[in-house]
Motif scaffolding. Sequence first.
Motif, mmCIF file in Angstrom:
data_model
loop_
_atom_site.group_PDB
_atom_site.id
_atom_site.type_symbol
_atom_site.label_atom_id
_atom_site.label_comp_id
_atom_site.label_asym_id
_atom_site.label_seq_id
_atom_site.Cartn_x
_atom_site.Cartn_y
_atom_site.Cartn_z
ATOM 1 N N ALA A 230 15.613 -38.402 104.398
ATOM 2 C CA ALA A 230 16.759 -38.816 106.370
ATOM 3 C C ALA A 230 17.222 -40.231 105.293
ATOM 4 O O ALA A 230 16.514 -40.948 104.789
ATOM 5 N N LEU A 231 18.336 -39.861 104.873
ATOM 6 C CA LEU A 231 18.923 -40.708 104.560
ATOM 7 C C LEU A 231 20.728 -41.307 105.313
ATOM 8 O O LEU A 231 21.463 -40.170 105.787
ATOM 9 N N GLU A 232 20.678 -42.263 105.143
ATOM 10 C CA GLU A 232 21.958 -42.549 106.319
ATOM 11 C C GLU A 232 22.710 -43.816 105.893
ATOM 12 O O GLU A 232 21.852 -45.266 105.831
ATOM 13 N N LYS B 24 29.481 -48.758 105.612
ATOM 14 C CA LYS B 24 29.216 -48.701 103.868
ATOM 15 C C LYS B 24 28.762 -49.698 103.063
ATOM 16 O O LYS B 24 27.922 -49.198 101.900
ATOM 17 N N LYS B 25 28.274 -50.473 103.969
ATOM 18 C CA LYS B 25 27.586 -51.751 103.201
ATOM 19 C C LYS B 25 26.150 -51.233 102.904
ATOM 20 O O LYS B 25 25.545 -52.031 102.052
ATOM 21 N N THR B 26 25.538 -50.440 104.197
ATOM 22 C CA THR B 26 24.129 -50.720 103.902
ATOM 23 C C THR B 26 23.520 -49.230 104.458
ATOM 24 O O THR B 26 24.277 -48.441 104.811
ATOM 25 N N VAL C 206 7.256 -51.562 103.459
ATOM 26 C CA VAL C 206 7.741 -50.963 104.512
ATOM 27 C C VAL C 206 7.132 -50.293 104.897
ATOM 28 O O VAL C 206 6.065 -49.944 104.746
ATOM 29 N N SER C 207 7.424 -49.787 106.386
ATOM 30 C CA SER C 207 6.481 -48.018 106.827
ATOM 31 C C SER C 207 8.072 -47.846 106.504
ATOM 32 O O SER C 207 8.083 -47.342 108.450
ATOM 33 N N SER C 208 7.915 -46.234 106.581
ATOM 34 C CA SER C 208 8.775 -44.468 107.017
ATOM 35 C C SER C 208 10.118 -45.767 107.184
ATOM 36 O O SER C 208 10.770 -44.237 107.420
ATOM 37 N N VAL C 209 10.824 -46.417 107.520
ATOM 38 C CA VAL C 209 11.693 -47.128 107.042
ATOM 39 C C VAL C 209 12.676 -48.194 106.278
ATOM 40 O O VAL C 209 11.546 -49.002 106.557
ATOM 41 N N ALA C 210 13.269 -47.359 105.395
ATOM 42 C CA ALA C 210 13.883 -48.734 104.797
ATOM 43 C C ALA C 210 15.131 -49.506 104.922
ATOM 44 O O ALA C 210 16.346 -47.823 105.213
ATOM 45 N N ALA C 211 16.140 -50.649 104.748
ATOM 46 C CA ALA C 211 17.719 -50.420 104.700
ATOM 47 C C ALA C 211 17.523 -51.464 103.373
ATOM 48 O O ALA C 211 17.390 -51.961 102.658
ATOM 49 N N ILE C 212 18.496 -50.544 102.656
ATOM 50 C CA ILE C 212 19.197 -51.297 101.465
ATOM 51 C C ILE C 212 21.265 -51.543 101.219
ATOM 52 O O ILE C 212 21.304 -50.745 101.449
ATOM 53 N N ASP C 213 21.091 -52.662 100.790
ATOM 54 C CA ASP C 213 21.908 -53.392 100.424
ATOM 55 C C ASP C 213 22.661 -52.406 98.845
ATOM 56 O O ASP C 213 21.931 -52.783 97.936
ATOM 57 N N ILE C 214 23.630 -51.395 99.378
ATOM 58 C CA ILE C 214 24.375 -50.919 98.585
ATOM 59 C C ILE C 214 24.779 -51.132 97.712
ATOM 60 O O ILE C 214 24.876 -51.766 96.149
#
Length: 943
Positions: free
Chosen positions: A134-136, A141-143, A158-166
Amino acid sequence: MAVRIVPAIKPGNCPGGLMRRSRGLTAALVLSLAGAGTGIGLVLMPEASAITPPVAFTADELPTWQPNGIVFAMAEANGTVFAGGTFSAVRPPDGTSGAEQEAVNFVALDAATGNPTSCKLAFTIGDGSATVRALEVSKDKKTLYAGGYFGAVNGTPVSSVAAIDIATCTPKAAFHPGFPATVRALAVTDDTVYAAGDFGTVEGQTRERFAAVDAGSGALKPFTANADEPGRAVEVTPDGKNVLLGGDFFDINGKSTHALAVVNATTGAVTKTYSNIPSNSVVKDIATDSTGFYTGNEGSGGGVFDGRIGLNLSDFSEKWRDRCLGATQAVLPYDGVLYSASHAHDCSLEGQFPDGKRNFFNAQLTNYEGAAPAPVDGFVRSPRKLGWHPTANDGIGEGIGPRTLTIAEKNDVKYLWSGGEFTAINGKPQQGLTRFASTGDVGAPTTPVASAGSVKPDEVQVRWRTSYDADDSKLTYRIYRNGSSSPIATVAAESLEWQRPQASWTDTTAKAGQSYTYRVTATDAAGNTSALSANAAVTVPSSVQSYPEQVRADGASLYWRYDDTVSPYVADSSVSGNTSGVQLNAPALRQTPGAISGASTAMGFNGTSQQVYSDHRQTVGNTFSVETWFKTNTTRGGKLIGFGNNTDRNSGSYDKQIYMTNTGRLVFGVSNGSARTITTGLFDTYNDNKWHHVVGTLGAGGMELIVDGQSKGTQSISNPVSYEGFWHVGGDNLSGWPTKPTSNFFAGQIDETAVYPKALTAAQAKKHYDLAKAPSDTVSKVSATEDTYVNQGAPSAANGASTSLAVRGTSAYQTYLRFNLPAAPAGQVLKSASLQIKTSTQANAGTTDKISVVPVTGTWSGASTTFNTKPALGATELGSFASVPDGSAIQSTPLDTAALTPVLGTAYSLALTSTGTDPLWIWSMEATAADAAPQLVLTFGPK
């Protein structure tokens, strides 16, 4: 014995698999809704300058880097597309340069070029295989949020969910909620991330299959929507008040609801439950637009639901259901169109394509253009499908094909991206990722297959099976006559890949006794044009052909004459019909003699695999007639004509048929839930290798079988079964019918097949039978056996081997043609004659001067005749060309039949002469150009 007359429920043949959710964009791409009708047919319309609205994307694949595995998830932000799945590297498009790059379950690509960006992320896990499911992207539009099964991103735990600074392409270490099992879907609001998957707890607290965490910190929120089976889809309504849940479940928070539910966005309390999705089907994807939400569904086993549902946001009620079979993985509403990724292979329940090839990409309207139709089997059918059909394949993994869709924009161009398991797009190698743009349509329509027919003087019906274009359903057709470079007519018509009705145009300027050829091209809205069709040739009769004209006058809605010269098309010669036929497994064309007198031909069938079917889905009413001619000596029987619910595969529902038993008896059968048949007598057999005429009718008075003008029996019947299907000639299923022959397929010849929306009377059937034996015109086309021209400027030159011939008065050229004329057939006379020539491709081959056709009275030969030895000519003009236009094309002029009648049965010579100064250049019999040789067209008919 019971007869199957209701389409059987077929298994979906669609394995279960992991799911990827995609969301529709709300930005509007302004397109006009041209041609708002729901039917496919012949229309008049202006040409457009782009793909057919409301489709927003071409079907032409663009070069895109590709992974070495499967893409399950996609998202986009600021002109960049993010793709996640199970893979370890990406490589350039096939046929381009560049080195493979490492890409551990994730890649970021430029939306406009398809090339990887500098953003590199590795999703890994210490034990087992990591995957991104999954990607969202956040609203600002920053994360970028990612879900799946992984323990680190670029080494950050992480544990199966992560947040990425775009902006920096780095994981946000502060965001690390604990999901102990696979996360399959995500949805994001300004402050919340919703997750769906296989987990039973989050952060050590019970959250079964669905959960919500803070979008910044990852802290668990009170939202509780516990499900008994995996969650596969999650979406937030546009107003933010509710969350749409999809998956395998049968229970949410103790309330019974299968595969789909609506819950409160804050608490998770159930708002809406659903009980009408079959227990063997699940929801794989949910997406919303401003007015509705849409589900993609998958299942396996009998009674499976594999299609799409459109629901209202106002009250979450169902507005339509698309019951196509074929494991829908992703749905994406965009500007009034729902794009879907699936492998749809059977849309019979939607009144569309029958079970057959897989269609991996489809587009359909999100809402009806007018009032919705009445429900069928308790469900409102989905709005019409549109002309957008890129092709893919099953690919690797579970063989699902495409799994995910997203739309990105860059430099004012929109791109529709898809990821999945496929390894080919549009027949070319391409794995896992592909994209399509809103501009740049370069694919031309398929070449039309044309036919021409004439049954009365001064009228030619030019027919063609409409072409197919993968992103344009409205095409413009141009008809060219006699090789002219300028079209004689332009016609517009609509078609889809599986629905290609016949289009036609009537040439009322054609002259009796003359021959014509026609070619057709198809042009899409972007100006891409197909090749010219093969020539369709026809000779206009000098008098009305009584048999075909009577069939037309009696109201045939389908009329296959089998005079076609090319595969796989069988023209519908009815007055206004559009139900052309498709030849399957190459039946034999142009079999002579046909069933009726004259030049008509028949079609030959091998009795094992060959048939002709219509691809025009229709419902047959309670009143109809089927009619055909046949000739056979088979002892294996077979179906002559019938109606069935499939095209090139065995039908599961079939009746309204005439078939032959092994002993040569004929059976006419209609079903009203059981087989109702009329059979000819025990010794009333018709496999004697002679032409026979059979008619089966159904009307208010019941059924009747009429053979060779004689009634063979009647039977009362009420409430005949109605279903959607297609006409078949030469074969289709016969299982379960009385006296079933050894073969479903007919071995022999078939001619003059017609279907009527009424019951023919016995008198009408007898008249048809009698008219077939009535004398009619016959046409002989006689090519020149010798030709040459002489040139005053080279008075000693013999030009008999030249591939072209010339005519001019000043500095004279003269052309001589010799023909072996046939004698008139017994009891017939010469009714018309014409000379046919074809101008060469030389510049200015035409002439503004009159060209006279006169008899040659002297002797000549192609090998030796020169200007110095030219033959004497007769003074009486047999015919003339007032002028001949430039451009290589066939030209024809009538000749004096009174002058030609006395010389029938002899070798006869004609000369082409002129008194003007503008030369004419035509092909000779030695030329290799199509239709090059000069010809005489002779029409003989009754005295």
